[in-house]
Write a protein that holds these residues in place. Sequence first.
Motif, mmCIF file in Angstrom:
data_model
loop_
_atom_site.group_PDB
_atom_site.id
_atom_site.type_symbol
_atom_site.label_atom_id
_atom_site.label_comp_id
_atom_site.label_asym_id
_atom_site.label_seq_id
_atom_site.Cartn_x
_atom_site.Cartn_y
_atom_site.Cartn_z
ATOM 1 N N PHE A 65 8.269 11.472 -13.225
ATOM 2 C CA PHE A 65 9.030 10.338 -12.691
ATOM 3 C C PHE A 65 8.899 9.125 -13.592
ATOM 4 O O PHE A 65 9.867 8.389 -13.825
ATOM 5 N N PHE A 66 7.696 8.905 -14.138
ATOM 6 C CA PHE A 66 7.441 7.700 -14.916
ATOM 7 C C PHE A 66 7.952 7.820 -16.349
ATOM 8 O O PHE A 66 8.003 6.825 -17.068
ATOM 9 N N SER A 67 8.325 9.024 -16.757
ATOM 10 C CA SER A 67 8.978 9.162 -18.060
ATOM 11 C C SER A 67 10.443 8.754 -17.977
ATOM 12 O O SER A 67 11.074 8.487 -19.000
ATOM 13 N N GLN A 68 10.987 8.702 -16.745
ATOM 14 C CA GLN A 68 12.382 8.316 -16.553
ATOM 15 C C GLN A 68 12.527 6.839 -16.182
ATOM 16 O O GLN A 68 13.594 6.259 -16.360
ATOM 17 N N GLU A 69 11.475 6.235 -15.632
ATOM 18 C CA GLU A 69 11.546 4.858 -15.153
ATOM 19 C C GLU A 69 10.683 3.936 -16.012
ATOM 20 O O GLU A 69 9.656 4.344 -16.528
ATOM 21 N N ALA B 54 18.631 -6.282 0.334
ATOM 22 C CA ALA B 54 18.921 -5.889 -1.047
ATOM 23 C C ALA B 54 17.640 -5.476 -1.767
ATOM 24 O O ALA B 54 17.613 -4.482 -2.502
ATOM 25 N N SER B 55 16.563 -6.222 -1.536
ATOM 26 C CA SER B 55 15.273 -5.863 -2.141
ATOM 27 C C SER B 55 14.702 -4.605 -1.515
ATOM 28 O O SER B 55 14.077 -3.785 -2.193
ATOM 29 N N MET B 56 14.919 -4.431 -0.210
ATOM 30 C CA MET B 56 14.396 -3.251 0.477
ATOM 31 C C MET B 56 15.045 -1.983 -0.061
ATOM 32 O O MET B 56 14.399 -0.926 -0.137
ATOM 33 N N GLU B 57 16.316 -2.071 -0.449
ATOM 34 C CA GLU B 57 16.984 -0.905 -1.033
ATOM 35 C C GLU B 57 16.307 -0.503 -2.336
ATOM 36 O O GLU B 57 16.149 0.688 -2.632
ATOM 37 N N ARG B 58 15.883 -1.500 -3.131
ATOM 38 C CA ARG B 58 15.205 -1.203 -4.398
ATOM 39 C C ARG B 58 13.814 -0.625 -4.145
ATOM 40 O O ARG B 58 13.354 0.246 -4.885
ATOM 41 N N ILE B 59 13.135 -1.117 -3.095
ATOM 42 C CA ILE B 59 11.824 -0.564 -2.744
ATOM 43 C C ILE B 59 11.968 0.872 -2.263
ATOM 44 O O ILE B 59 11.185 1.759 -2.621
ATOM 45 N N ASP B 60 12.995 1.119 -1.456
ATOM 46 C CA ASP B 60 13.210 2.466 -0.922
ATOM 47 C C ASP B 60 13.553 3.474 -2.017
ATOM 48 O O ASP B 60 13.374 4.682 -1.813
ATOM 49 N N PHE B 61 14.052 2.986 -3.143
ATOM 50 C CA PHE B 61 14.312 3.906 -4.256
ATOM 51 C C PHE B 61 13.027 4.624 -4.654
ATOM 52 O O PHE B 61 13.025 5.828 -4.949
ATOM 53 N N ILE B 62 11.905 3.880 -4.654
ATOM 54 C CA ILE B 62 10.612 4.493 -4.978
ATOM 55 C C ILE B 62 10.101 5.309 -3.793
ATOM 56 O O ILE B 62 9.687 6.461 -3.939
ATOM 57 N N VAL C 251 1.010 6.573 -6.925
ATOM 58 C CA VAL C 251 -0.108 7.447 -7.287
ATOM 59 C C VAL C 251 0.244 8.909 -7.035
ATOM 60 O O VAL C 251 -0.164 9.808 -7.783
ATOM 61 N N ALA C 252 1.043 9.173 -5.990
ATOM 62 C CA ALA C 252 1.354 10.553 -5.615
ATOM 63 C C ALA C 252 2.487 11.154 -6.443
ATOM 64 O O ALA C 252 2.564 12.373 -6.593
ATOM 65 N N MET D 128 0.827 -1.205 0.000
ATOM 66 C CA MET D 128 0.000 0.000 0.000
ATOM 67 C C MET D 128 0.862 1.255 0.000
ATOM 68 O O MET D 128 0.545 2.245 -0.677
ATOM 69 N N GLN D 129 1.959 1.225 0.749
ATOM 70 C CA GLN D 129 2.855 2.380 0.808
ATOM 71 C C GLN D 129 3.463 2.655 -0.570
ATOM 72 O O GLN D 129 3.541 3.806 -1.009
#
Length: 609
Positions: free
Chosen positions: A141-145, A341-349, A135-136, A128-129
Motif C-alpha cells: 500500500f505504501f509503495s503506491q501512496e 470532505a476531510s472525513m472522505e479522505r480519512i476513510d480512504f485509508i 500499521v496493519a 488511533m484508528q
Amino acid sequence: MKEFLKIIRRYVAPYKGYLCGSVVLNILSAVFNIFSFSLLAPILKILFDTGSKVYEFVPWHAGMKASELINNIYYYVSVSIDKFGASTVLLGLCVIFSIITLVKTSCYFGASAVMVPIRTGVVKDMRMQIYNKIVALPIGFFSQERKGDIIARMSGDVQEVEYSITSTLDMLIKNPVLIIFYMTWLFYQSWQLTLFTILFAPLVIWVMGMIGRRLKADSAEAQQYWSDTMSQVEETLGGLRIIKAFIAEDKMKKRFDSITTSMRRKNSQVSVRQASAHPVSEFIGTVMIAMVLWFGGTLILGEKAVIDAPAFMSYMAILYSVIQPIKDLSKAAYGIPKGLASMERIDFILNTENHIKEPEKPVHIDSFKDRISFRNVSFSYEDGREVLKDINLDIKKGKTIAVVGASGAGKSTLVDLIPRFYDPDSGSVSIDGTDIRDISLHDLRELIGNVNQDPILFNDTIFNNIAFGVESATREQVEAAARIANAHQFIMEKEEGYDTNVGDRGIKLSGGQRQRISIARAILKNPPILILDEATASLDTESERLVQDALDHLMSTRTTIAIAHRLSTVKGADEIIVMNEGKIVERGTHDELIAKDGHYRKLYDMQAL
C-alpha cells in the motif's frame, strides 16, 4: 446529513453518558433563560405602567392561558408594590433575575464542559484508528501512496474533522433544545407573532445549505493541496543532501511556491465563503426582527390588542435569544460539509482493504523443523508488472541460501513473501508443509529476523533499539547481543552508553554502527530463520569486516536467506540462487556456478574487474 449521522454513530457511541448530560443541562439552561426573560414583563410594568389598570387574581387551574398566567404575575407584583413600594419590588425582581441568570449560565457552561471529553475523545479515537490501520496495512500500500499525503490525512484532515464536526456537535445538541423550548414559549405567548416569524426559517435554511454545499467541494480541494504540501516537505527533508549537492534549492523553492500558492488561492475561496455565512445570517435575522417589530406593533396598536407592550418586550427578548441558536445551526450547516470532505479522505485509508489477512482458524507454530518451500509461485504488483514467474525452491533448515542477480530481478520480492509482506498471485509458500497463509501472522513473523541494507532505527536509546520487539529484555541480554554483533565497544565509548539517543533514523551513528545495532536486535530476538537483504552493501571495507564478523556469528546457528550484490560475501553459502527477470536461471554452490560459465560467472567477472 446521512454521512454526518454515520460519523456520529461511529465515534460518539462510547460517550453517550456525556451526551445525555449535555442534553439535560441544555434543557435546564433553556428553562431558566425563559424564566429570566419572563421577569422582564413585570419589571417593565413597574418602570412604565402608571397603574391605570387593576389586576384581579385568577384561580390557578390546569390549562391556564398565557394571558391569565401573566395577569396573575402582574397581580402579585401590584400587591407587592402596594405593600413594600415599587423601588423595593423592583430591586427584588432584579435580584431574582440575576440569580436565575447565574443558574442559567452555569448550566450553559456545564453543557459545554461535558462536551470537551467527547471532542477530545473522538479525535484521539480517530487518530488511533488511522494509526492502527497504517500499521496493519501491507507494505504494498505504501509503495503506491506518498508518505506526506498519509501524514496530512492523519494530521490536517483529523484536525479539520475536529474543528468542523466535533466542535459543531455541541451546537447540534444545544441549539435544537433551545429552539424547541423558546419556540414553544413564544407560541404560548402569541401564536400570531410566532407563526409570522416562522415564515423566515426556510429562507435561512436554503441560503445556508447553498453555501455549505459549495464549501464541501472547495474544502476537499484545499485538503488535497495540504497533502501535496506535506509530501513536498517530507521529500525535501529526506533528499536535502541531494538538493544541496545538485544546487537545486531554487528549483525546489519554485515547486513549493507553486503548491502553496494554489493552496492559498483555494483556502481564500473557502474562507471567503465561510466568512459570508455569518453576515448573511445576521442580515436575515435583523430583517426578521424588524418585520416582527412592525407586525407586533400593529397588534399592540390595534383596537383588540392580543399582547401588551411589556409582554411584547419580553417576547422580543426571547425571540432575540432564539436567533442565536438559529445562527449557530447555520454555522454547523456550512462547517459540517468541510469536515465531511476531510472525513472522505480519512476513510480512504480506513476503508482500504488489507489483502494480508489473518486466517479464520490459524495454525499455531512455535518452531521451524524442516524446510521452507516455494511451489509454482508467481507474483505481480498492482500495476500489473510481473515480478516473479513460476518459482520452485526448497530451503532446508540450517542451510544458508544466497539470492543474487541484477537489480529488478525479483530478489527482494522473493524473500518478502516468506514473512507475508506480500501474498503470491499463484502457487504457495509453506513452512514445514503448512501454507504460510494458514499460519498465524504473529507466529510466522516470530520465527523470522530481518537485517536490511538500510538499517531502520527509531528515535530512541540504543538499548531500546536493540530490545525493540523483545518484551522484558534485560540489560545483560542486550549487552550480550551487542557483544556478538561487535557493537558493545563503540556503544561504551558513547558518553551515555546504552542510554544514548540515536536520533531520527539513527542519524547520530555511522552506517556501520547502525547496521551492527540492527544485527544486535536480530541476535536478541534469536529467530530460527534469518533474512539478510544486502546487509553490507552500503558499508566501507572496515565497517563491512566488522559487520560480516557479526553476521557470521548470527548465521552460524540458523537458516539464512541472504540477498547479496557483492558476490564475494556469498562464496561460502550452501546454495546460491541466481535470478533474472523474475525467474531462477541457475542454482548451485559458488564453484559449481563458476564452472557452468553462465549468468553467475558473468556477474562474478564483472565484479572482479
